[in-house]
Each structure stands twice: as C-alpha cells, then as structure tokens.
Enzyme design. Sequence first.
Site, PDB file in Angstrom:
ATOM      1  CE  LYS A 260      -3.188   2.601   3.035  1.00 16.52           C
ATOM      2  NZ  LYS A 260      -4.096   2.572   4.202  1.00 16.52           N
ATOM      3  CG  ASP A 265      -5.570   7.870   4.686  1.00 16.50           C
ATOM      4  OD1 ASP A 265      -6.495   8.496   4.134  1.00 16.50           O
ATOM      5  OD2 ASP A 265      -5.739   6.836   5.370  1.00 16.50           O
ATOM      6  CE  LYS A 272      -6.726   8.593   8.092  1.00 16.02           C
ATOM      7  NZ  LYS A 272      -7.386   7.495   8.819  1.00 16.02           N
ATOM      8  CG  ASP A 283      -1.908   5.225   4.986  1.00 15.36           C
ATOM      9  OD1 ASP A 283      -1.753   4.183   5.649  1.00 15.36           O
ATOM     10  OD2 ASP A 283      -2.995   5.550   4.467  1.00 15.36           O
ATOM     11  CG  ASP A 342     -10.042   7.371   6.659  1.00 12.91           C
ATOM     12  OD1 ASP A 342      -8.947   7.365   6.058  1.00 12.91           O
ATOM     13  OD2 ASP A 342     -10.149   7.531   7.888  1.00 12.91           O
ATOM     14  CD  GLU A 344      -6.689   5.215   2.477  1.00 11.10           C
ATOM     15  OE1 GLU A 344      -7.690   5.326   3.217  1.00 11.10           O
ATOM     16  OE2 GLU A 344      -5.561   4.947   2.921  1.00 11.10           O
ATOM     17  NE  ARG A 346     -10.717  -1.118   3.877  1.00 10.95           N
ATOM     18  CZ  ARG A 346     -11.260  -1.239   5.088  1.00 10.95           C
ATOM     19  NH1 ARG A 346     -12.462  -1.770   5.221  1.00 10.95           N
ATOM     20  NH2 ARG A 346     -10.604  -0.833   6.152  1.00 10.95           N
TER      21      ARG A 346
END
Length: 493
Positions: A260, A265, A272, A283, A342, A344, A346
């Site tokens: 990933k 993020d 967030k 991230d 959020d 994102e 996956r």
Amino acid sequence: MQVEIQSGNLVELAVDALILGVAPGRALDGEAAAFDDRLHGALKQALDDNDFNGKVGSALVIPTLGQIPARRLVITGIGDAQGRRAQDVTRAWGRAARAARDAGAHTVASVAPPAIGESVAESFRVATEGVVLALYRFLAYRTVNLPDKEVDAFTFVDERTEARKGVEIGNAIAQGTCLARDLGNMPADVLYPETLALRAQEIALANDLSCVIYDREALEKMGAGAIVAVGKGSERDPRLIHLTYKPRGESRGTIAFVGKGITFDTGGMSLKPGGGMEEMKFDMCGGAAVLGAMSALPALDLPYTVHGIVAGAENMPSGTAYRPGDIRHTLNGKTIEIISTDAEGRLVLADALTYTSRLGVDAMIDLATLTGASVVALGDQGTSVFSSDDSLAGEIIDAARWNAELMWHMPLWEEYHGLLKGSYADLRNSGGRPGGAIFAAMFLQEFTEDTPWAHLDIAGPAWSTKETELAPAGASGHGVRTLLTLLMNRAAG
Ligand code: BES
Ligand code: MN
Ligand code: ZN
C-alpha cells in the site's frame, strides 16, 4: 552506513571503541581474556565493580587509559549460550553500537559475535543488522543541532569467509530496511505517487531490476478504477509501480510482494480528525517495505523471480474527489460501493492484487498500514497476518520470529462474508467498527483470484513515535527483514 570486515590483531587496533561480548557469568575467554591480560586484570575488575549482568541489553563502557591502542572497550551483554537466539545477537550489537556512539566513538571495531547454533555466517549477519539498524538516523531535513556523535566506521575483525558472507548479507538486509525507513520518513510534499515512482525507478536501475510504471491514463485504460478513484481528489496523480527481480541462475519459483503506497491519507471526503494527521505520511510504509526488500535481492542472490508491486496514491478531499456512495468498477470487474473514502488502502490494493494475480505467481504477500483495528487488536508493535494458505502464514510467522518482528496469525472467517455485500454494488468498502482488520482482509481476498496470498496489516509497527532498541522514532522498515528471511529460508529448505 556499511559494516566492514577485516583480518588483524584486535588487541593492537587503534580505534575509538572496541566491542566485546560478555555472558552473565562474566567468564572471560579467548579475546576477552587477552584484553584482560593487557589491562592487568582491569577488565574483570570493572565488570565486577559495575555488577555487569551480561544480559542482552546491558552495556558498559570502560576507558583503556592508554594501556592498549583502542581508547575504550564497550562490553555488551550476550546472555547465556543456552537458548541464545538470532534476535539476541541483533539486539546486543545494536546496543553496543549505540553505547559506542553515545560515548563519542567515531571508529569502532568488534570481536566476532557468538555463533547462533552452528552458524558463523548467521551470527555475523544479524550482528551487522543490529549495528546498521541501531545507528540509523534520518537527518535529511535538519539544518541545526545536528548530532556531533556519529559512528563513521564499524569493522568486525575476523578472517573467516563465512563471516565475510554474513556481513555482506546483513548489510544488504539492513540497508533495504533503512531504505524503507527513508521513504517512510520523507514528507508527503516531497514523496507523492510520481516521486515515489521515480525513486522506484532509481532503485531498479541501481539494483538491476526491471521497472514498469503505470500513470493515471494507463490505469484508466487498464480498468484499475479503484486506484484511480482514490487518487481523484489529489493534484498528484496515482501510479502503479511494478519492479521485477530475475535470478542469475535458474528460477525456482515466483513470489510477489505488494505494498500500500498511500503517500498521504487525509481520509478524503470522510476526512480524518486533525490531531495526529501528520502521521498519515507513513501510510505508504507497506510500499516502502516492498521497495526496500526488492533493493536487497541482488546482493542476496536468491533463486526466485520476485515481483514488487506498489499502489501509489494520495487520498485528498476536493471538488474532484470520490465520495461516499460512489460506485467504482475495479480491475477484476467487481463493483464497490464507497461507504468511507477513508477505507482507501483496501481499494488501491484491490486493483494491485488483481494485477499481481494475473502475473501468474506462486504466492503473493501484501503489506499495508490498513486498519486502526489491527492496532487495537495487537497493539502498536504487532502485525496482523491473514492468509488463504496456512503454510504460507506459518512461513511468514517463523521468519518474523527470527527477526523479533511481532506477527500474529488472524482469521478469515467465512461466517463474516455477508458483511462484504454492498446495497447497490457487489461489495462495500467498510463494514463498521467490529472486526475491522478482519473485514479489510476479507475484502482484499475478493481480489486474489485464488492465488495463494497473505496480508500483513502493519498499521501498528510501521512507525513509532518513540525511539526503540533498533530504530529512532519514525518509520521502522518493519516487514523488510521478514520478507527477505522468508525467501532465504525457502532457498535453504
Ligand atoms: N491508513 C489508515 C489506517 C491507519 C490508521 C493506520 C491509523 C495507522 C494508524 C486507513 O486508511 C484507514 O483510514 N482505515 C480506517 C478504515 C475505516 C474507515 C473502515 C480505520 O482503520 O479507521
Ligand atoms: Mn484511510
Ligand atoms: Zn490509509
């Protein structure tokens, strides 16, 4: 830094610090006895006076007062021979390297670390890793208060070829880990999908890997609608990075590492909260681990074809951003209803895993800072391991244990499958708070196309806000050593 190895006479070496290992009984044998002789018993005396306990993690710095060319001895506890593990040697040499640095030593030499089981090479390997990892610092953006205490040269003194081999391997693995740390620590205004891809190209060039980069247009054409969706809110377009390592000799199989690579993020429209959001530059640590591991492969001369895939995107809110309620077509044709922008990671991994499974690999392992729920379950040092293949999970957990990377096998429960169903699309990208790490893993499994697969949720250990034994605060490079150990174990077994 790079650890060196040379032959020579330790007792006559003119260095700022010389490292010696001592076990709990404080018995001085071999080289330690020779030093004690030259110091007229002062070494034994100092150990006794300081009640040196010899446990791993203990260290004592002793000035040599001109009795030998080395200015100080750094004694590091190596624990009892019985039950001594690789990770004990890693810790002991990391501890010693830090003690030498803190004492102001710029040049450091060391005796041989104690063999692990029968293996000389393995003990040099892990001691080298301990030194390089513990001395790592990220100073690229510091202009004032730069530390003046820095180890410039670290040398083992040993003439055995296995020792040299071990140092070589340890350097490669540790440098791969430090590369992952550097990428993780870089701020998101410098490291965004395009520049991450540029770094990947440099890594490929320097290490004889092939490299293909897909930009947004290529991803759209390919049908990778999930990666494109996540990247839509950002001025910085997404990238899919694909590196390949081919062994010099015959290939014994093909494995893929998938990361990933969310370079920042914000949560997107499902924004967030502000507190702590700066940490979301980390991230992309899964992607960084993949690139770090790929960079070490040529030096390790592994007999496998290895693909390294990183899904890079920046998750931002804006007038062009994807929204909750949107439905996206993914690369494998399934549709996803966005519940939370959020969730994102996956999404980008869904397309990356489909892409990878189409390469025809024997197994694929993804690494991702995927869920806060994994941190709730296992704390900030534990990685959640999910796998469609119990023996692959077992290999991963064995390799992790060897490196003292904490990993735990978690379930993919058929009974929870119903949670994945969307109201208006095939799948939804979030199923609520309970079992959040399991949901995310089961979501990913929908995109593995029956390729043996494992998923490492590294949201906890990918970075740390505090200094640890083997790393300063910041990105840890967690996962790199486990991936490489897994391949080395396969090659040996
Ligand atoms: N990158 C985060 C997960 C994360 C959070 C990692 C904190 C490390 C520390 C991920 O993209 C995310 O936001 N996950 C959500 C999923 C939820 C919206 C279903 C989470 O875990 O809260
Ligand atoms: Mn998120
Ligand atoms: Zn994320």
